[in-house]
Write a protein that holds these residues in place. Sequence first.
Motif, PDB file in Angstrom:
ATOM      1  N   GLY A  84      53.367 -17.202  15.525  1.00 22.45           N
ATOM      2  CA  GLY A  84      52.981 -18.622  15.393  1.00 22.45           C
ATOM      3  C   GLY A  84      53.568 -19.289  16.418  1.00 22.45           C
ATOM      4  O   GLY A  84      54.348 -18.878  17.347  1.00 22.45           O
ATOM      5  N   ALA A  85      53.185 -20.705  16.381  1.00 20.56           N
ATOM      6  CA  ALA A  85      53.773 -21.547  17.448  1.00 20.56           C
ATOM      7  C   ALA A  85      53.623 -23.142  17.030  1.00 20.56           C
ATOM      8  O   ALA A  85      52.602 -23.285  16.370  1.00 20.56           O
ATOM      9  CB  ALA A  85      52.978 -21.189  18.988  1.00 20.56           C
ATOM     10  N   VAL A  90      56.270 -17.231  19.025  1.00 18.57           N
ATOM     11  CA  VAL A  90      56.664 -15.933  19.082  1.00 18.57           C
ATOM     12  C   VAL A  90      55.443 -15.089  18.610  1.00 18.57           C
ATOM     13  O   VAL A  90      54.623 -15.718  18.087  1.00 18.57           O
ATOM     14  CB  VAL A  90      57.832 -15.617  18.113  1.00 18.57           C
ATOM     15  CG1 VAL A  90      59.287 -16.489  18.710  1.00 18.57           C
ATOM     16  CG2 VAL A  90      57.388 -16.059  16.880  1.00 18.57           C
ATOM     17  N   ARG A  91      55.626 -13.824  19.175  1.00 15.07           N
ATOM     18  CA  ARG A  91      54.444 -12.932  18.706  1.00 15.07           C
ATOM     19  C   ARG A  91      55.469 -11.511  18.334  1.00 15.07           C
ATOM     20  O   ARG A  91      56.097 -11.174  19.269  1.00 15.07           O
ATOM     21  CB  ARG A  91      53.484 -12.782  19.783  1.00 15.07           C
ATOM     22  CG  ARG A  91      52.432 -11.818  19.428  1.00 15.07           C
ATOM     23  CD  ARG A  91      51.415 -11.512  20.545  1.00 15.07           C
ATOM     24  NE  ARG A  91      50.958 -12.942  20.827  1.00 15.07           N
ATOM     25  CZ  ARG A  91      49.815 -13.536  20.539  1.00 15.07           C
ATOM     26  NH1 ARG A  91      49.385 -13.136  19.505  1.00 15.07           N
ATOM     27  NH2 ARG A  91      49.483 -14.711  20.984  1.00 15.07           N
ATOM     28  N   TYR A 108      56.571  -0.873  19.756  1.00 18.57           N
ATOM     29  CA  TYR A 108      56.638  -2.181  19.373  1.00 18.57           C
ATOM     30  C   TYR A 108      56.498  -3.308  20.473  1.00 18.57           C
ATOM     31  O   TYR A 108      56.715  -2.827  21.660  1.00 18.57           O
ATOM     32  CB  TYR A 108      58.021  -2.404  18.530  1.00 18.57           C
ATOM     33  CG  TYR A 108      58.350  -1.403  17.489  1.00 18.57           C
ATOM     34  CD1 TYR A 108      57.977  -1.429  16.255  1.00 18.57           C
ATOM     35  CD2 TYR A 108      58.844  -0.165  17.713  1.00 18.57           C
ATOM     36  CE1 TYR A 108      58.031  -0.589  15.104  1.00 18.57           C
ATOM     37  CE2 TYR A 108      58.872   0.944  16.722  1.00 18.57           C
ATOM     38  CZ  TYR A 108      58.398   0.353  15.429  1.00 18.57           C
ATOM     39  OH  TYR A 108      58.609   1.440  14.583  1.00 18.57           O
ATOM     40  N   TRP A 109      56.336  -4.396  19.886  1.00 23.44           N
ATOM     41  CA  TRP A 109      56.169  -5.314  21.143  1.00 23.44           C
ATOM     42  C   TRP A 109      56.551  -6.741  20.494  1.00 23.44           C
ATOM     43  O   TRP A 109      56.385  -7.010  19.299  1.00 23.44           O
ATOM     44  CB  TRP A 109      55.058  -5.417  21.978  1.00 23.44           C
ATOM     45  CG  TRP A 109      53.769  -5.826  21.194  1.00 23.44           C
ATOM     46  CD1 TRP A 109      53.188  -7.036  20.800  1.00 23.44           C
ATOM     47  CD2 TRP A 109      52.863  -4.876  20.473  1.00 23.44           C
ATOM     48  NE1 TRP A 109      51.954  -7.027  20.328  1.00 23.44           N
ATOM     49  CE2 TRP A 109      51.734  -5.511  19.608  1.00 23.44           C
ATOM     50  CE3 TRP A 109      52.933  -3.303  20.471  1.00 23.44           C
ATOM     51  CZ2 TRP A 109      51.024  -4.942  19.266  1.00 23.44           C
ATOM     52  CZ3 TRP A 109      51.886  -2.982  19.481  1.00 23.44           C
ATOM     53  CH2 TRP A 109      50.883  -3.636  18.810  1.00 23.44           C
ATOM     54  N   GLN A 110      57.112  -7.776  21.228  1.00 23.10           N
ATOM     55  CA  GLN A 110      57.394  -8.912  20.915  1.00 23.10           C
ATOM     56  C   GLN A 110      57.323  -9.835  22.097  1.00 23.10           C
ATOM     57  O   GLN A 110      57.392  -9.487  23.316  1.00 23.10           O
ATOM     58  CB  GLN A 110      58.824  -9.263  20.093  1.00 23.10           C
ATOM     59  CG  GLN A 110      60.056  -8.461  20.965  1.00 23.10           C
ATOM     60  CD  GLN A 110      60.133  -6.824  20.714  1.00 23.10           C
ATOM     61  OE1 GLN A 110      59.787  -6.355  19.923  1.00 23.10           O
ATOM     62  NE2 GLN A 110      60.555  -6.353  22.028  1.00 23.10           N
ATOM     63  N   GLY A 111      57.480 -11.101  21.842  1.00 21.15           N
ATOM     64  CA  GLY A 111      57.458 -12.125  23.073  1.00 21.15           C
ATOM     65  C   GLY A 111      57.290 -13.612  22.724  1.00 21.15           C
ATOM     66  O   GLY A 111      56.898 -14.194  21.600  1.00 21.15           O
TER      67      GLY A 111
END
Length: 196
Positions: A84-85, A90-91, A108-111
């Motif tokens: 969401g933003a 963030v993701r 896993y991933w995030q950013g």
Amino acid sequence: MKRLAIVLAATLLGACASEAPKSSGEPVRPSQINTQETYDEGQMAREANDFLGEGAEGLASAISKAFQDQGRPNAYIRGEEGGGAIIAGVRYGQGELVTKSGQRRKVYWQGPSIGFDFGANAGKVFILIYNLPDTDMLFQRFAGVDGSAYFVGGVSMNYARSGNIVVAPMRVGVGMRLGANVGYIHFTPTMSWNPF
């Protein structure tokens, strides 16, 4: 507000550049990846359709565009993500990495992201990976610009890069997220709530 957005964007891009790829030698060039070690377009279309569902009508076009732009991938990820933003976003995601050589592992991933971006979304993601010499090389940051995404028939796709390795996430899902942003995807072997 505009000045804050510029400072945050510069910080994000600086973070992308600060982590060098983990490599033990020369960078891999696309010509170094043997076609026997890569997937063809038909294989990827079947895998993506099986995972994302036949209802993703723009999927064939997105895969065709990725093959036209980047060539043949040697790995892919099947997973789920949400994000969401409200200007800053963030993701988070998780899935299974599969290589043409037969290796499989949980990833896993995030950013973070910043830009003219509003809303929330969640759904499945199918990520084509190009020029990945070994699975450990995935665990780094890949910079990309989501605003340059290719979008057709409910499927979005963009490219993110680190050195010669390119990732092309294709997303389908629910929710609405409009706008353009700059950020990165950080792949990790274990789950992290820290988007940086």
